[in-house]
Every structure is written in structure tokens, then in C-alpha cells.
Design a protein around this motif. Sequence first.
Motif, PDB file in Angstrom:
ATOM      1  N   SER A  33       0.801  -1.218   0.000  1.00 40.22           N
ATOM      2  CA  SER A  33       0.000   0.000   0.000  1.00 40.22           C
ATOM      3  C   SER A  33       0.831   1.263   0.000  1.00 40.22           C
ATOM      4  O   SER A  33       0.349   2.335  -0.288  1.00 40.22           O
ATOM      5  CB  SER A  33      -0.931   0.014   1.230  1.00 40.22           C
ATOM      6  N   ILE A  34       2.115   1.147   0.336  1.00 42.52           N
ATOM      7  CA  ILE A  34       2.947   2.342   0.495  1.00 42.52           C
ATOM      8  C   ILE A  34       3.132   3.084  -0.819  1.00 42.52           C
ATOM      9  O   ILE A  34       2.826   4.267  -0.929  1.00 42.52           O
ATOM     10  CB  ILE A  34       4.311   1.963   1.112  1.00 42.52           C
ATOM     11  N   PRO A  35       3.607   2.419  -1.892  1.00 44.57           N
ATOM     12  CA  PRO A  35       3.754   3.165  -3.143  1.00 44.57           C
ATOM     13  C   PRO A  35       2.428   3.595  -3.715  1.00 44.57           C
ATOM     14  O   PRO A  35       2.347   4.611  -4.380  1.00 44.57           O
ATOM     15  CB  PRO A  35       4.460   2.163  -4.068  1.00 44.57           C
ATOM     16  N   HIS A  36       1.366   2.799  -3.436  1.00 44.68           N
ATOM     17  CA  HIS A  36       0.053   3.186  -3.952  1.00 44.68           C
ATOM     18  C   HIS A  36      -0.398   4.500  -3.335  1.00 44.68           C
ATOM     19  O   HIS A  36      -0.874   5.398  -4.020  1.00 44.68           O
ATOM     20  CB  HIS A  36      -0.953   2.074  -3.636  1.00 44.68           C
ATOM     21  N   ASP A  37      -0.221   4.650  -2.030  1.00 45.07           N
ATOM     22  CA  ASP A  37      -0.626   5.885  -1.365  1.00 45.07           C
ATOM     23  C   ASP A  37       0.210   7.061  -1.840  1.00 45.07           C
ATOM     24  O   ASP A  37      -0.288   8.157  -2.030  1.00 45.07           O
ATOM     25  CB  ASP A  37      -0.473   5.745   0.164  1.00 45.07           C
ATOM     26  N   GLU A  38       1.502   6.805  -2.036  1.00 49.85           N
ATOM     27  CA  GLU A  38       2.375   7.885  -2.489  1.00 49.85           C
ATOM     28  C   GLU A  38       1.966   8.362  -3.862  1.00 49.85           C
ATOM     29  O   GLU A  38       1.871   9.550  -4.128  1.00 49.85           O
ATOM     30  CB  GLU A  38       3.828   7.372  -2.505  1.00 49.85           C
ATOM     31  N   ALA A  39       1.710   7.422  -4.748  1.00 56.76           N
ATOM     32  CA  ALA A  39       1.321   7.804  -6.103  1.00 56.76           C
ATOM     33  C   ALA A  39      -0.022   8.503  -6.094  1.00 56.76           C
ATOM     34  O   ALA A  39      -0.244   9.460  -6.814  1.00 56.76           O
ATOM     35  CB  ALA A  39       1.258   6.553  -6.993  1.00 56.76           C
ATOM     36  N   ALA A  42       9.790   2.242  -7.370  1.00 52.17           N
ATOM     37  CA  ALA A  42       9.741   2.403  -5.922  1.00 52.17           C
ATOM     38  C   ALA A  42      10.526   3.626  -5.482  1.00 52.17           C
ATOM     39  O   ALA A  42      10.052   4.443  -4.687  1.00 52.17           O
ATOM     40  CB  ALA A  42      10.278   1.143  -5.236  1.00 52.17           C
ATOM     41  N   HIS A  43      11.743   3.759  -6.002  1.00 61.76           N
ATOM     42  CA  HIS A  43      12.562   4.915  -5.620  1.00 61.76           C
ATOM     43  C   HIS A  43      11.994   6.212  -6.184  1.00 61.76           C
ATOM     44  O   HIS A  43      12.041   7.256  -5.515  1.00 61.76           O
ATOM     45  CB  HIS A  43      13.999   4.713  -6.113  1.00 61.76           C
ATOM     46  N   ALA A  44      11.478   6.161  -7.403  1.00 62.16           N
ATOM     47  CA  ALA A  44      10.889   7.364  -7.994  1.00 62.16           C
ATOM     48  C   ALA A  44       9.718   7.855  -7.162  1.00 62.16           C
ATOM     49  O   ALA A  44       9.561   9.053  -6.921  1.00 62.16           O
ATOM     50  CB  ALA A  44      10.445   7.084  -9.425  1.00 62.16           C
ATOM     51  N   SER A  45       8.899   6.931  -6.686  1.00 63.60           N
ATOM     52  CA  SER A  45       7.714   7.305  -5.919  1.00 63.60           C
ATOM     53  C   SER A  45       8.060   7.754  -4.515  1.00 63.60           C
ATOM     54  O   SER A  45       7.643   8.823  -4.068  1.00 63.60           O
ATOM     55  CB  SER A  45       6.745   6.111  -5.874  1.00 63.60           C
ATOM     56  N   VAL A  46       8.834   6.915  -3.801  1.00 61.30           N
ATOM     57  CA  VAL A  46       9.104   7.187  -2.387  1.00 61.30           C
ATOM     58  C   VAL A  46      10.148   8.282  -2.211  1.00 61.30           C
ATOM     59  O   VAL A  46      10.012   9.162  -1.360  1.00 61.30           O
ATOM     60  CB  VAL A  46       9.550   5.894  -1.676  1.00 61.30           C
ATOM     61  N   GLU A  47      11.204   8.230  -3.005  1.00 63.33           N
ATOM     62  CA  GLU A  47      12.321   9.161  -2.829  1.00 63.33           C
ATOM     63  C   GLU A  47      12.119  10.475  -3.578  1.00 63.33           C
ATOM     64  O   GLU A  47      12.400  11.560  -3.047  1.00 63.33           O
ATOM     65  CB  GLU A  47      13.611   8.496  -3.295  1.00 63.33           C
ATOM     66  N   ASP A  74       6.057   9.875 -10.703  1.00 60.63           N
ATOM     67  CA  ASP A  74       5.527   8.695 -11.366  1.00 60.63           C
ATOM     68  C   ASP A  74       6.189   8.608 -12.740  1.00 60.63           C
ATOM     69  O   ASP A  74       5.962   9.473 -13.591  1.00 60.63           O
ATOM     70  CB  ASP A  74       4.003   8.804 -11.522  1.00 60.63           C
ATOM     71  N   PRO A  75       7.031   7.594 -12.982  1.00 57.31           N
ATOM     72  CA  PRO A  75       7.743   7.516 -14.268  1.00 57.31           C
ATOM     73  C   PRO A  75       6.820   7.464 -15.477  1.00 57.31           C
ATOM     74  O   PRO A  75       7.233   7.829 -16.580  1.00 57.31           O
ATOM     75  CB  PRO A  75       8.549   6.215 -14.142  1.00 57.31           C
ATOM     76  N   ASP A  76       5.602   6.995 -15.286  1.00 52.16           N
ATOM     77  CA  ASP A  76       4.658   6.896 -16.400  1.00 52.16           C
ATOM     78  C   ASP A  76       3.760   8.119 -16.530  1.00 52.16           C
ATOM     79  O   ASP A  76       2.879   8.151 -17.389  1.00 52.16           O
ATOM     80  CB  ASP A  76       3.778   5.652 -16.239  1.00 52.16           C
TER      81      ASP A  76
END
Length: 237
Positions: A4-10, A134-139, A143-145
Motif C-alpha cells: 500500500s505504500i507506493p500506492h498511497d504515495e502515487a 519504488a525509488h521514484a515514488s518514495v524518494e 511517477d515515471p509513467d
Amino acid sequence: MTESIPHDEAHGGALGSRLNWLRAAVLGANDGVVSTAGLVVGVAGATDDRSALLTAGLAGLLAGSMSMAAGEYVSVSTQRDSEKAALAQEKRELREQPEAELQELTDLLAQRGLSRDVAREAAEQLTERDALRAHASVELGIDPDDLTNPWHAAWASFLAFTVGALLPLLAIVLPPAAWRLPVTVLSVLAALALTGYSSARTGNAAVGRAILRNMGGGALAMAVTYAAGSLLGATGV
């Protein structure tokens, strides 16, 4: 829980992006209202000729909308280049020092409230699935896309400014000569109240203060340009 972590970040990043686009659209429309209103009211202070008012209004609309579009394109292009450079650097670091990047991702997740063990497990799973994402979203919060699109931004600014500018332009040329100025002033103030309310709501700011500030600035701009136009008209310039 780890998924859920990257989903919430995105999701949060997407929401912030939508709010930024909405705020930009509101501000673009507001600029169109104020700048065009100031222009046509200033001309109205010098002459009541409908063709002169229409010419000035259309020139202001086209110049302003093109300027807004060009400025937004350049600005967002720079932002997109920065995002692509950050992603390229992250991809290189993941290739050259994967363990250090895994530890960095673990630290970032731990800073968000996860225990070290859970953060490590989540980082490992996210890295196995898609390390760059993961790094793009969290760090990086990217969103690369879904990188920012300068053409979308340019068209949005162009349309927002044009919509805003049409109101004072139509208000100054459509009514009879005796009604042009009061209809324009009232229409512009109503539109500025709406854009002030919208900008305050999108930014979670005080609504009343934003409306008064917006209307006050627009009223001042029209008063100054009308006085200048009246003075130039009286002197025959």
C-alpha cells in the motif's frame, strides 16, 4: 501493508498534481479577466468606438493567451527535463550500487513510521517488483509513467486565459454605449469573486479574504487604466 505504500504515495502525488492543474487554470482565467478588463476599460476611457474596443480586446486576448501558453510550455519543459534527469540518475545508482539504494529505500520507509524490520521487508519486495518505480515514488515523488507534459500545460493556460478574457471583451462590446462600462465592471467583479473563491478553496485558504483581495486588485486595475485612458482621450493623444 507493504504494497500500500507506493500506492498511497502515487495517489497523493496524483492528487497534488490535479490540484496544481486546477489552481493554474483558475489563476490563468483570473489573469485573463484582469488584464483584458484593464485593457478594454482603459480604451473605453478614451473612446466609445466599438471597433476600437473590439480590436484592443482581441489583441489583448491573443497576446495574453499566447504569452501564457509559451511561458507555461517553457516552465513545464524545464520541470520535465529535471524529472527525466532525476530518473536517469536514480537508474544509474540502482545499477551501480544496489545495496546502498536498498538501504536508502529502507531508511525512507522507516522515516514514514514503519519499524526497521517491516521497512526492510517492504523495501526488498518493492525493489524486486520495480526498483526504479519504488525509488521514484518514495524518494523523488515522481511517477515515471506520468511525467509533466509541457503541451498539456501550454494548452491549459491558453484556454484558461482565453475563457477569462472573453468575459470583459464581450461585456464591453455587446451592450449599448451607455451600459458598457457598468456592465463590464460588474461582470468582471463577479468573475473575480468566483475565481477568488475557487483559488481559496483549492488552496485551503480563507475564502472571504481571497475574494476581497481579488476583487480589490481587479477594481484598482480598471480604475487606473480608465483614468489613464480618460486623460489620454481628453488630451487628444
